[in-house]
Design an enzyme around this catalytic site. Structure first.
Site, PDB file in Angstrom:
ATOM      1  N   GLU A  65      46.087  33.323  31.054  1.00  0.00           N
ATOM      2  CA  GLU A  65      45.514  33.651  32.355  1.00  0.00           C
ATOM      3  C   GLU A  65      46.092  34.943  32.926  1.00  0.00           C
ATOM      4  OE1 GLU A  65      44.291  29.785  31.338  1.00  0.00           O
ATOM      5  OE2 GLU A  65      46.328  30.613  31.384  1.00  0.00           O
ATOM      6  N   HIS A 108      43.722  19.277  36.064  1.00  0.00           N
ATOM      7  CA  HIS A 108      42.448  19.992  35.957  1.00  0.00           C
ATOM      8  C   HIS A 108      41.529  19.694  37.138  1.00  0.00           C
ATOM      9  CE1 HIS A 108      43.962  19.931  31.819  1.00  0.00           C
ATOM     10  NE2 HIS A 108      43.182  20.977  31.576  1.00  0.00           N
TER      11      HIS A 108
END
Length: 337
Positions: A71, A140
Site C-alpha cells: 500500500e 477487513h
C-alpha cells in the site's frame, strides 16, 4: 435518467475522466485483473470489487497499473506522479490497509501544498472500500475515515448513492488537492438514477434529503440509507425530520448543519465509526460550540460500539448502526419539550 449501480457509476467516471484527461491513471492491486486461465492474458475484471473493469484494454498498462501488494508503494506511486503533473487514482483494496500507507498519505500528500507555499499541488485520489456488513471480520471491515478526516490537507468524500458516487468522484479527480474517497463495500450493488454526461458534485455541500421540523438527522455514507429507512416509521409517530447527507466530511458543510439545528433544536448523528474520536463526536462538539443556544435536547450519537467488527453474521448485524437504532435515538430527543 438511467438507473445504474454504485459500482457502475464509479466505473463510468474512471472511463470518462481517463478519456478526457490523458494525465489520469489508476494503480493498485489487481486493478487490471489477474492472468486469465492458461492463456496468460489479463482478465481486465477490475479488482475484487470490479470498479476498474474494462480500463486495461481501453487505456493500456501504462495507465492501468497493477502493483505489488504494498500500500505504501501504491500511494507513493500515485502521489509522486501527481506531483509531476499527472492525476493518480490509487486503489487501496480495503480501508483497513490505509495504515500501511499513512506516511505517504498524511506526511507527504497532505503537506505538499502547505509546505511549498502553494507552489506545489498533489491532485491524487485514493479510493478506499470501507465498512462492515459483508462478513469480512475485524481486519477487513473498519471505517478508517475518522482517522483520515483528522489530517489537515486531505479532503474526504463519502457518497451514499450512485448519483453522488459519480458526481463526487468526478470532482475528486479534477481537484488539485489530495482526496481520500471512501466507498462502502455493501453499497456497490445499490441502484439509483444517475445523470448522464458530465456530472460533478461540489465538495462541502450537504444534501437535504428530507425536510422536517422536529429532529435533525445527520448521516454519511451507508448510514444515510439506514436513516432513510427509519423515516416512514417516525413519520407515522408524528415525528418529522430533516435528513442531512453530508457527502463530504472534509470539507464539512457547517452552515447546513447549523441551519437545520436552529430549525429543529434536536439532533441525531449517525456514524458507522466506533464512538471514541468519531466523526459523530466531532460534529456533536461543533454543534455544542456553535449551536448550543438552539438545542432543546442533548445531541444523540448513533455509532458502532467501541469494539472490533465481529465475524459472526448475527453479531455483525448487531454491531452496525441500523434503522432501529436511529428510530430509538430520534424518539428519545423528540420527547424533550
Amino acid at each position: 435518467m438511467p438507473v445504474i449501480t454504485y459500482r457502475e457509476a464509479l466505473n463510468e467516471v474512471l472511463h470518462s475522466e481517463m478519456a478526457r484527461d490523458p494525465g489520469v491513471f489508476v494503480c493498485g492491486e489487481d486493478v487490471s485483473g489477474g492472468a486469465g486461465g492458461t492463456s496468460g492474458e489479463r482478465e481486465a475484471s477490475g479488482g475484487i470489487f470490479g470498479v476498474t473493469a474494462g480500463l486495461l484494454p481501453k487505456f493500456g498498462e501504462d495507465r492501468v497499473i497493477d502493483t505489488p501488494i504494498s500500500e505504501n508503494t501504491i500511494v507513493g506511486l500515485a502521489v509522486g506522479a501527481s506531483l509531476a503533473g499527472k492525476r493518480g487514482v490509487a486503489e487501496i483494496m480495503f480501508a483497513d490497509f490505509l495504515g500501511l500507507a499513512l506516511d505517504q498519505t498524511m506526511n507527504q500528500a497532505a503537506k505538499f501544498r502547505y509546505m511549498s507555499g502553494g507552489r506545489a499541488t498533489c491532485p491524487v485520489v485514493i479510493r478506499v472500500p470501507y465498512g462492515a456488513g459483508m462478513n469480512m471480520a475485524a481486519q477487513h471491515s473498519q471505517t478508517m475515515y475518522q482517522i483520515i478526516t483528522s489530517v489537515p490537507g486531505l479532503k474526504v468524500a463519502m457518497p451514499s448513492n450512485p448519483a453522488d458516487a459519480k458526481g463526487l468522484l468526478t470532482t475528486a479527480i479534477r481537484d488539485d488537492d489530495p482526496v481520500v474517497f471512501f466507498e462502502h463495500k455493501a453499497m456497490y450493488g445499490r441502484k439509483g438514477e444517475v445523470p448522464e454526461g458530465d456530472h460533478a458534485v461540489p465538495f462541502g455541500q450537504a444534501a437535504l434529503l428530507n425536510e422536517g421540523d422536529d429532529v435533525t438527522i445527520i448521516a454519511m455514507g451507508r448510514m444515510v440509507t439506514f436513516a432513510e429507512k427509519a423515516l416512514p416509521g417516525l413519520a407515522e409517530a408524528g415525528i418529522s425530520c430533516d435528513l442531512l447527507d453530508l457527502r463530504t466530511i472534509s470539507p464539512l458543510d457547517e452552515d447546513a448543519i447549523l441551519d437545520s439545528v436552529e430549525k429543529t433544536g434536536r439532533v441525531v448523528i449517525v456514524d458507522e465509526c466506533p464512538p471514541r474520536c468519531s466523526v459523530a463526536s466531532d460534529i456533536a462538539g461543533f454543534i455544542a460550540s456553535h449551536g448550543f443556544s438552539s438545542l432543546k435536547a442533548p445531541v444523540q450519537q448513533v455509532t458502532a460500539p467501541h469494539a472490533p467488527v465481529p465475524f459472526s453474521k448475527g453479531l455483525e448485524r448487531a454491531y452496525v448502526p441500523g434503522p432501529a437504532h436511529i428510530d430509538t435515538a430520534v424518539r428519545t430527543v423528540a420527547a424533550y419539550r
